[in-house]
Design a protein around this motif. Structure first.
Motif, short mmCIF file in Angstrom:
data_model
loop_
_atom_site.label_atom_id
_atom_site.label_comp_id
_atom_site.label_asym_id
_atom_site.label_seq_id
_atom_site.Cartn_x
_atom_site.Cartn_y
_atom_site.Cartn_z
N PHE A 1 0.82 -1.21 0.00
CA PHE A 1 0.00 0.00 0.00
C PHE A 1 0.86 1.27 0.00
N ALA A 2 1.97 1.27 0.75
CA ALA A 2 2.84 2.45 0.74
C ALA A 2 3.46 2.66 -0.62
N TYR A 3 3.77 1.57 -1.31
CA TYR A 3 4.32 1.68 -2.67
C TYR A 3 3.34 2.41 -3.58
N TYR A 4 2.11 1.97 -3.60
CA TYR A 4 1.14 2.58 -4.51
C TYR A 4 0.70 3.96 -4.04
N PHE A 5 0.63 4.19 -2.72
CA PHE A 5 0.27 5.51 -2.23
C PHE A 5 1.39 6.53 -2.43
N SER A 6 2.59 6.08 -2.71
CA SER A 6 3.66 7.02 -3.07
C SER A 6 3.86 7.07 -4.58
N TYR A 7 3.77 5.92 -5.25
CA TYR A 7 4.01 5.85 -6.70
C TYR A 7 3.00 6.69 -7.49
N TYR A 8 1.72 6.48 -7.24
CA TYR A 8 0.71 7.19 -8.02
C TYR A 8 0.75 8.71 -7.82
N PRO A 9 0.78 9.22 -6.58
CA PRO A 9 0.84 10.69 -6.44
C PRO A 9 2.10 11.31 -7.04
N LEU A 10 3.26 10.63 -6.89
CA LEU A 10 4.49 11.18 -7.47
C LEU A 10 4.44 11.16 -9.00
N LEU A 11 3.86 10.10 -9.54
CA LEU A 11 3.74 10.02 -11.00
C LEU A 11 2.76 11.08 -11.51
N LEU A 12 1.68 11.30 -10.79
CA LEU A 12 0.72 12.35 -11.16
C LEU A 12 1.40 13.72 -11.11
N ARG A 13 2.21 13.95 -10.11
CA ARG A 13 2.92 15.23 -10.00
C ARG A 13 3.89 15.42 -11.16
N ARG A 14 4.62 14.36 -11.48
CA ARG A 14 5.58 14.43 -12.59
C ARG A 14 4.87 14.68 -13.92
N ALA A 15 3.73 14.01 -14.12
CA ALA A 15 2.96 14.20 -15.35
C ALA A 15 2.39 15.62 -15.42
N ARG A 16 1.94 16.15 -14.28
CA ARG A 16 1.40 17.51 -14.26
C ARG A 16 2.48 18.52 -14.63
N ALA A 17 3.71 18.30 -14.15
CA ALA A 17 4.81 19.20 -14.50
C ALA A 17 5.12 19.12 -15.99
N MET A 18 5.07 17.92 -16.56
CA MET A 18 5.31 17.78 -18.00
C MET A 18 4.19 18.42 -18.81
N GLN A 19 2.96 18.28 -18.33
CA GLN A 19 1.84 18.86 -19.07
C GLN A 19 1.87 20.38 -19.02
N SER A 20 2.30 20.95 -17.90
CA SER A 20 2.37 22.41 -17.82
C SER A 20 3.54 22.96 -18.62
N ALA A 21 4.61 22.17 -18.77
CA ALA A 21 5.78 22.61 -19.54
C ALA A 21 5.61 22.37 -21.03
N ALA A 22 4.62 21.55 -21.43
CA ALA A 22 4.46 21.20 -22.84
C ALA A 22 4.19 22.41 -23.74
N PRO A 23 3.30 23.33 -23.38
CA PRO A 23 3.08 24.47 -24.26
C PRO A 23 4.34 25.32 -24.46
N LEU A 24 5.18 25.43 -23.41
CA LEU A 24 6.41 26.20 -23.55
C LEU A 24 7.38 25.51 -24.49
N ALA A 25 7.47 24.17 -24.38
CA ALA A 25 8.37 23.42 -25.26
C ALA A 25 7.91 23.51 -26.71
N LEU A 26 6.60 23.45 -26.93
CA LEU A 26 6.09 23.54 -28.30
C LEU A 26 6.30 24.94 -28.87
N ALA A 27 6.21 25.96 -28.04
CA ALA A 27 6.39 27.33 -28.51
C ALA A 27 7.84 27.61 -28.89
N ASP A 28 8.80 26.90 -28.25
CA ASP A 28 10.21 27.11 -28.55
C ASP A 28 10.65 26.46 -29.85
N GLN A 29 9.86 25.52 -30.35
CA GLN A 29 10.25 24.82 -31.57
C GLN A 29 10.13 25.77 -32.77
N PRO A 30 11.09 25.71 -33.76
CA PRO A 30 11.03 26.58 -34.93
C PRO A 30 9.91 26.18 -35.89
#
Length: 196
Positions: A167-196
């Protein structure tokens, strides 16, 4: 609800989870936030049922439950520390990447299934023990020796460690993965805007 029904429901949920997990290990899968949040709620409900059932069995089956619960608590804390460490490690090994505007996830192949397999083997052993002791339905009608054996099993250090590890594995794995995905999703528009 009888003890065997609770554990049958737990086995069904874990079996279904193992099946879904094995499917998701074959290549990349789209990252679905709602699915992970739903899994967290289901795991929280299952953990609450298991802890309630085990507490009742310990109160019924042991003359001095406080001492036994204290030993189980120490093993549970070790399981929590181990589960969180494995969850953090597993998130670091998981691959998240953008593919044609869709966030894809490739989870680590071995960590999650290995932890679940250990726990499934423990639950199978519990059913074997119940059959071996002659417990078929209700713990309250079982002989005192049977109640004692089952109560000792539910709070044995290895069992408490494995339960909290899962239970500790999944209660840490899922929230951390959600946080990492949220950071990637918020950074995605900036990365797309930088592309030529």
């Amino acid at each position: 609800m009888t003890t065997d029904l609770i554990y049958a429901a737990v086995i069904a949920l874990i079996g279904f989870r193992l099946y879904r997990r094995s499917k998701s290990l074959l290549g990349e899968q789209p990252f679905v936030r709602k699915r992970m949040v739903r899994r967290l709620w289901v795991l929280a409900a299952v953990l609450a049922l298991i802890l309630l059932n085990d507490t009742q069995q310990v109160q019924l089956g042991l003359a001095h439950p406080a001492h036994a619960l204290l030993l189980a608590l120490v093993a549970s804390l070790a399981g929590i520390v181990g589960g969180v460490a494995l969850g953090v490690w597993s998130v670091r090994l998981a691959e998240l990447r953008w593919d044609v505007g869709v966030l894809k996830l490739r989870a680590h192949v071995f960590i999650g299934p290995a932890i679940l397999l250990l726990y499934v083997l423990r639950v199978i052993y519990k059913f074997w023990l119940m059959q071996h002791l002659g417990v078929l339905s209700d713990l309250a009608s079982a002989a005192p020796a049977v109640q004692h054996a089952l109560a000792r099993y539910d709070i044995d250090p290895l069992g408490a460690f494995l339960r909290m590890l899962v239970f500790a594995y999944y209660f840490s794995y899922y929230p951390l993965l959600l946080r990492r995905a949220r950071a990637m999703q918020s950074a995605a528009p900036l990365a797309l805007a930088d592309q030529p």
